[in-house]
Structures are given as structure tokens and as C-alpha cells.
Design an enzyme around this catalytic site. Structure first.
Site, PDB file in Angstrom:
ATOM      1  N   ASP A 204       0.830  -1.207   0.000  1.00  0.00           N
ATOM      2  CA  ASP A 204       0.000   0.000   0.000  1.00  0.00           C
ATOM      3  C   ASP A 204       0.864   1.256   0.000  1.00  0.00           C
ATOM      4  O   ASP A 204       1.932   1.285   0.621  1.00  0.00           O
ATOM      5  CB  ASP A 204      -0.906  -0.015   1.240  1.00  0.00           C
ATOM      6  CG  ASP A 204      -2.022   0.991   1.152  1.00  0.00           C
ATOM      7  OD1 ASP A 204      -2.359   1.431   0.035  1.00  0.00           O
ATOM      8  OD2 ASP A 204      -2.571   1.361   2.213  1.00  0.00           O
TER       9      ASP A 204
ATOM     10  N   ASN B 119       1.493   3.385  -3.007  1.00  0.00           N
ATOM     11  CA  ASN B 119       2.116   3.833  -4.264  1.00  0.00           C
ATOM     12  C   ASN B 119       1.652   5.231  -4.662  1.00  0.00           C
ATOM     13  O   ASN B 119       2.453   6.081  -5.070  1.00  0.00           O
ATOM     14  CB  ASN B 119       1.788   2.866  -5.403  1.00  0.00           C
ATOM     15  CG  ASN B 119       2.476   1.529  -5.267  1.00  0.00           C
ATOM     16  OD1 ASN B 119       3.413   1.376  -4.490  1.00  0.00           O
ATOM     17  ND2 ASN B 119       2.016   0.546  -6.017  1.00  0.00           N
TER      18      ASN B 119
ATOM     19  N   HIS C 106       3.164   3.532  -9.166  1.00  0.00           N
ATOM     20  CA  HIS C 106       2.923   2.104  -9.380  1.00  0.00           C
ATOM     21  C   HIS C 106       4.141   1.426 -10.020  1.00  0.00           C
ATOM     22  O   HIS C 106       4.456   0.276  -9.694  1.00  0.00           O
ATOM     23  CB  HIS C 106       1.687   1.911 -10.266  1.00  0.00           C
ATOM     24  CG  HIS C 106       0.401   2.280  -9.590  1.00  0.00           C
ATOM     25  ND1 HIS C 106       0.057   1.818  -8.333  1.00  0.00           N
ATOM     26  CD2 HIS C 106      -0.632   3.078  -9.995  1.00  0.00           C
ATOM     27  CE1 HIS C 106      -1.135   2.294  -7.993  1.00  0.00           C
ATOM     28  NE2 HIS C 106      -1.560   3.065  -8.980  1.00  0.00           N
TER      29      HIS C 106
ATOM     30  N   SER D  18      -7.073  -5.400  -6.329  1.00  0.00           N
ATOM     31  CA  SER D  18      -8.274  -5.989  -5.733  1.00  0.00           C
ATOM     32  C   SER D  18      -9.480  -5.826  -6.644  1.00  0.00           C
ATOM     33  O   SER D  18      -9.466  -5.034  -7.602  1.00  0.00           O
ATOM     34  CB  SER D  18      -8.565  -5.321  -4.380  1.00  0.00           C
ATOM     35  OG  SER D  18      -9.116  -4.031  -4.581  1.00  0.00           O
ATOM     36  N   THR D  19     -10.546  -6.541  -6.335  1.00  0.00           N
ATOM     37  CA  THR D  19     -11.784  -6.392  -7.093  1.00  0.00           C
ATOM     38  C   THR D  19     -12.354  -4.981  -6.929  1.00  0.00           C
ATOM     39  O   THR D  19     -13.055  -4.491  -7.817  1.00  0.00           O
ATOM     40  CB  THR D  19     -12.827  -7.423  -6.621  1.00  0.00           C
ATOM     41  OG1 THR D  19     -12.925  -7.382  -5.180  1.00  0.00           O
ATOM     42  CG2 THR D  19     -12.418  -8.831  -7.032  1.00  0.00           C
ATOM     43  N   GLU D  20     -12.039  -4.330  -5.815  1.00  0.00           N
ATOM     44  CA  GLU D  20     -12.514  -2.966  -5.582  1.00  0.00           C
ATOM     45  C   GLU D  20     -11.714  -1.929  -6.378  1.00  0.00           C
ATOM     46  O   GLU D  20     -12.180  -0.803  -6.587  1.00  0.00           O
ATOM     47  CB  GLU D  20     -12.437  -2.616  -4.093  1.00  0.00           C
ATOM     48  CG  GLU D  20     -13.440  -3.340  -3.206  1.00  0.00           C
ATOM     49  CD  GLU D  20     -13.007  -4.749  -2.844  1.00  0.00           C
ATOM     50  OE1 GLU D  20     -11.812  -5.075  -3.059  1.00  0.00           O
ATOM     51  OE2 GLU D  20     -13.864  -5.530  -2.368  1.00  0.00           O
TER      52      GLU D  20
ATOM     53  N   TRP E  70     -11.195  -1.690  -9.413  1.00  0.00           N
ATOM     54  CA  TRP E  70     -11.807  -1.318 -10.692  1.00  0.00           C
ATOM     55  C   TRP E  70     -12.570   0.001 -10.575  1.00  0.00           C
ATOM     56  O   TRP E  70     -12.953   0.596 -11.594  1.00  0.00           O
ATOM     57  CB  TRP E  70     -12.751  -2.415 -11.176  1.00  0.00           C
ATOM     58  CG  TRP E  70     -12.056  -3.696 -11.529  1.00  0.00           C
ATOM     59  CD1 TRP E  70     -12.115  -4.877 -10.839  1.00  0.00           C
ATOM     60  CD2 TRP E  70     -11.197  -3.946 -12.655  1.00  0.00           C
ATOM     61  NE1 TRP E  70     -11.338  -5.833 -11.459  1.00  0.00           N
ATOM     62  CE2 TRP E  70     -10.773  -5.296 -12.571  1.00  0.00           C
ATOM     63  CE3 TRP E  70     -10.748  -3.161 -13.719  1.00  0.00           C
ATOM     64  CZ2 TRP E  70      -9.922  -5.866 -13.513  1.00  0.00           C
ATOM     65  CZ3 TRP E  70      -9.902  -3.724 -14.663  1.00  0.00           C
ATOM     66  CH2 TRP E  70      -9.497  -5.064 -14.558  1.00  0.00           C
TER      67      TRP E  70
ATOM     68  N   ARG F  49     -11.342   2.736  -9.558  1.00  0.00           N
ATOM     69  CA  ARG F  49     -10.425   3.849  -9.787  1.00  0.00           C
ATOM     70  C   ARG F  49     -10.625   4.429 -11.185  1.00  0.00           C
ATOM     71  O   ARG F  49     -11.370   3.891 -11.990  1.00  0.00           O
ATOM     72  CB  ARG F  49      -8.978   3.389  -9.574  1.00  0.00           C
ATOM     73  CG  ARG F  49      -8.716   2.949  -8.136  1.00  0.00           C
ATOM     74  CD  ARG F  49      -7.265   2.591  -7.896  1.00  0.00           C
ATOM     75  NE  ARG F  49      -7.041   2.237  -6.506  1.00  0.00           N
ATOM     76  CZ  ARG F  49      -5.859   1.923  -5.990  1.00  0.00           C
ATOM     77  NH1 ARG F  49      -4.776   1.929  -6.768  1.00  0.00           N
ATOM     78  NH2 ARG F  49      -5.740   1.612  -4.717  1.00  0.00           N
TER      79      ARG F  49
ATOM     80  N   LEU G 152      11.025 -19.872  -4.661  1.00  0.00           N
ATOM     81  CA  LEU G 152       9.914 -19.182  -4.019  1.00  0.00           C
ATOM     82  C   LEU G 152       8.646 -19.290  -4.862  1.00  0.00           C
ATOM     83  O   LEU G 152       8.684 -19.143  -6.081  1.00  0.00           O
ATOM     84  CB  LEU G 152      10.263 -17.697  -3.848  1.00  0.00           C
ATOM     85  CG  LEU G 152       9.136 -16.767  -3.375  1.00  0.00           C
ATOM     86  CD1 LEU G 152       8.944 -16.905  -1.883  1.00  0.00           C
ATOM     87  CD2 LEU G 152       9.445 -15.320  -3.743  1.00  0.00           C
TER      88      LEU G 152
ATOM     89  N   SER H 239      -8.278  -5.098   4.564  1.00  0.00           N
ATOM     90  CA  SER H 239      -8.842  -4.741   3.258  1.00  0.00           C
ATOM     91  C   SER H 239      -9.227  -5.928   2.384  1.00  0.00           C
ATOM     92  O   SER H 239      -8.889  -5.979   1.199  1.00  0.00           O
ATOM     93  CB  SER H 239      -7.860  -3.829   2.509  1.00  0.00           C
ATOM     94  OG  SER H 239      -7.660  -2.627   3.219  1.00  0.00           O
TER      95      SER H 239
END
Length: 236
Positions: free
Chosen positions: A15, A17, A32, A60-62, A64, A66, A128, A193
Site C-alpha cells: 500500500d 504507491n 505504481h 483488488s476487485t474494488e 476497478w 479507480r 519461491l 482490506s
């Protein structure tokens, strides 16, 4: 670092950017971009010190909701990095996985196709395991798992009395990985979140008051040291 003294699985909410860009007089897209560079550096460092799994909250799905300009810049950035690794850039033997709904119509089809190709290309790597949460929402993941379980009960594939935590977990994106030992969030915000709500039930939380683009290898070391100092009882 000795393997038994470090967490096997670290989850990070990357979180800050946009605020980093604003405070440095830069455009949001540049924030970003710097955040993506930070992720590449941190993933390679985690791979080098023996972390087995790293799960990061990328989109996140949220998100979108923006602006179309910011979403466009983010999709361009995602595709640029996917292309970079598809075209032979060193992955340091890391296994890359996208967790989230790639079938959603809001996801650009070309990007989704390339993401699947990258997962297939790195599936046999033994370093990894980097999970990039893209078009991901924790509540949606749980709802989709419930729908799949109901469907399988209806088809007689499973008995309703067989439903338990282990079975439910097998319907999640991270079904074949251990839950995160440690959750880190940058930018000073004190919430999760909608990120991995099922998986982080027993995770240790560390909240850092710095933006993601400023996150460094020294911060990973600090988080691991803090994790080592904690007594994880898990209800015992």
C-alpha cells in the site's frame, strides 16, 4: 538465515504507491512503476533467504472503481512485467501464480491469457512460490468456494457431513499452500482490506508506517526479526 527461524509464508499488502508519487511530485503511474520494481527486488530477496511462499496484494476487485486512466496504466504495467518474464527474463527459479478471478469480463482477455501462460511456464520451478493477488477479493473467494461446495454436494461428489475446515480450504486459491505465518501492510493503514480473510486467521500482523515504494530488504529483515520474537500459540 536458518530455515526454522523464518516464516515459511509471508503475505504483503503493498500500500502507498499513489501517496508516495504525490509526495514526490510524480504521476500516479510512476508510483505504481516504482512499486512494481520494489516487488521484484523483494521477491528475489525472499527467494534468496529461503522464504517458501510470498503472497502480495496487487489489484483488488474494488480497484476497478479507480479512474480509467489509472486502471489503464496498471494493466499496461501488469502486461509489461508478464511479457518480461515470458520473454526469458530471469525468474530466479521462482514459481509464479496469479490468484484471483481471471475469467471475470473486466479483466483484459489478452492479459489473462498471458498470465496463464506465465503460470504454466514456471509451474515446475522449485524456488519461491510468488502469489500475485490480481482481481482478488477475499469475500468473493469464500463465496465462490461455497458455491463450488454446494454444487459438488448436489452432484453427489461430497457428502454434506464431510464439510470441515480442511475440505473448505481445498476450494480456495491457496489450497495447496500453508497459510501465511506473517502479514505485513505498508503505508500506516491498520486494516486487512479483504485480503486472505480465511488464510490469515492465525497470522502475525505487522503494520509499517512507510509507503510500499520505500520498502526494502532491510524491512523484510526487520519483519522477520519481529516475527521471531513473538510467541505463536494459536489458541493453545
Amino acid at each position: 538465515m536458518e530455515e526454522e527461524l523464518i516464516p515459511k509464508h509471508i503475505a504483503i499488502i503493498m500500500d502507498g504507491n499513489r501517496r508516495w508519487a504525490k509526495e514526490n511530485g510524480l504521476k500516479t503511474a510512476q508510483g505504481h512503476k516504482k512499486g512494481a520494481e520494489t516487488l521484484e527486488e523483494i521477491a528475489k530477496y525472499c527467494n534468496r533467504i529461503g522464504i517458501k511462499y510470498l503472497t502480495v496484494y496487487a489489484f483488488s476487485t474494488e480497484n476497478w472503481k479507480r479512474t480509467s486512466e489509472e486502471i489503464g496504466a496498471l494493466m499496461f504495467l501488469f502486461e509489461r512485467y508478464v511479457d518480461k518474464f515470458l520473454q526469458g527474463a530471469a525468474t530466479d527459479n521462482m514459481k509464479l501464480r496469479i490468484i484471483g478471478d481471471l475469467d471475470d469480463e473486466t479483466v483484459p482477455k489478452r492479459l489473462a491469457k498471458k498470465m496463464r501462460e506465465l503460470m504454466d511456464q514456471t509451474k515446475d520451478n522449485t524456488g519461491l512460490e510468488l502469489n500475485v493477488a490480481f482481481n482478488y477479493g477475499g469475500r468473493a473467494e469464500i463465496i465462490n468456494a461455497c458455491k463450488d461446495i454446494v454444487s459438488d454436494v448436489g452432484q453427489g461428489k461430497i457428502n454434506i457431513n464431510d464439510i470441515n475446515e480442511v475440505l473448505f480450504n481445498s476450494y480456495l486459491y491457496t489450497h495447496d499452500e500453508p497459510d501465511p505465518d506473517l502479514l505485513v501492510r505498508t503505508s500506516g493503514e491498520l486494516r486487512t482490506s479483504n485480503f486472505l480473510p480465511w488464510q490469515i486467521t492465525y497470522s502475525e500482523f505487522i503494520f509499517l508506517d512507510k509507503y510500499w515504494p520505500d520498502f526494502s530488504k532491510e524491512d523484510i529483515d526487520h519483519c522477520i526479526e519481529e516475527y521471531r520474537r513473538r510467541n505463536r500459540r494459536k489458541g493453545k
